[in-house]
Design an enzyme around this catalytic site. Structure first.
Site, short mmCIF file in Angstrom:
data_model
loop_
_atom_site.label_atom_id
_atom_site.label_comp_id
_atom_site.label_asym_id
_atom_site.label_seq_id
_atom_site.Cartn_x
_atom_site.Cartn_y
_atom_site.Cartn_z
N ASP A 1 0.74 -0.99 -0.07
CA ASP A 1 -0.10 -0.06 0.15
C ASP A 1 0.91 1.24 -0.03
OD1 ASP A 1 -1.72 2.08 0.61
OD2 ASP A 1 -2.86 1.11 1.98
N HIS B 1 1.85 3.41 -10.38
CA HIS B 1 0.82 3.55 -9.47
C HIS B 1 0.13 4.91 -9.19
CE1 HIS B 1 4.19 4.19 -6.84
NE2 HIS B 1 3.30 5.16 -5.95
N TYR C 1 -4.95 16.57 -8.50
CA TYR C 1 -4.01 15.49 -9.45
C TYR C 1 -2.71 16.25 -10.06
CZ TYR C 1 -3.41 11.87 -13.05
OH TYR C 1 -2.59 10.88 -13.73
N LYS D 1 1.46 15.88 -10.32
CA LYS D 1 2.12 15.40 -11.36
C LYS D 1 3.23 16.37 -11.74
CE LYS D 1 -0.03 11.56 -12.14
NZ LYS D 1 0.80 10.06 -12.11
N GLY E 1 -1.63 11.38 -22.33
CA GLY E 1 -2.80 12.18 -22.30
C GLY E 1 -3.89 11.50 -21.80
#
Length: 220
Positions: free
Chosen positions: A89, A117, A183, A187, A216
């Site tokens: 995890d 992941h 998100y 990134k 993408g």
């Protein structure tokens, strides 16, 4: 999903070819550790590496899925290769060193680590709500910090083998987009960290290479 994965793999192979005259046969016998490989892109990468002739260890949270993928890798590859898995995890940063060492022990050492992941969040506007704020820690832990921990513990092994770190990143880490604030933060952070690390490795004349795959939209 298969169509999208073929596009991703084609892009990865094209990138390798443009950079260093990539030959798939060069991956035969390589020892590969893939995260987030119980489904999706990670799963398909495991099959492709196995088909080429690499030994593969995968990790994710769901042991039943890992068993299925590992068994399929055995059918895809040969008896000489290693196929195994580690249940993990990625919110548990303190256990990541153990995860990497387990993979290294299974493989005999390490040539390539593929960091794939991800913790998904639904597309939503950032309103500054408590829910928005509470999501930041989990997103950054899984989508950023765990990548750094994994790469760091893998570095000594990759240094010996002149190995590779591959990061499956996103276009959201290059260009800002509405509804993806949580998100995108992780990134963008990945792009910054691994771009800087690449420069540091070059400065030290390290044989370790770093590849970021900027994807993408991928449909589920």
């Amino acid at each position: 999903m298969l169509k999208e994965v073929v596009v991703v793999l084609s892009g990865m192979l094209l990138g390798y070819w443009l950079i260093e005259d990539f030959n798939p046969a060069e991956l035969k016998g390589k020892r590969v550790f893939i995260t987030g490989a119980s489904t999706g892109i990670g799963e398909q990468l495991a099959y492709q590496f196995s088909k080429i002739g690499a030994s593969v260890v995968i990790t994710a949270r769901r042991e039943n899925k890992l068993k299925e993928v590992t068994e399929q890798c055995r059918k895809t590859g040969s008896r000489e290769q290693v196929y195994d898995y580690v249940v993990a995890d990625m919110t548990e940063l303190d256990s990541i060193e153990t995860v990497v060492e387990a993979a290294v022990q299974m493989l005999g050492d390490l040539d390539i680590i593929v960091l794939n992941h991800v913790f998904y969040l639904p597309l939503t506007f950032w309103t500054g709500s408590k829910q928005n704020l509470s999501s930041i820690k989990q997103v950054m832990t899984v989508n950023f910090e765990s990548y750094i921990h994994l790469a760091s513990y893998a570095l000594p092994h990759l240094d010996k083998s002149n190995g590779r770190i591959t990061i499956v990143n996103s276009i959201c880490g290059k260009f800002a987009a509405s509804l993806t604030a949580s998100y995108s933060e992780a990134k963008f952070a990945l792009d910054g960290f691994f771009s800087a690390l690449r420069q540091e490795l070059m400065t030290h004349n390290s044989g370790i290479s770093i590849t970021q795959c900027v994807l993408g939209y991928i449909s589920k």
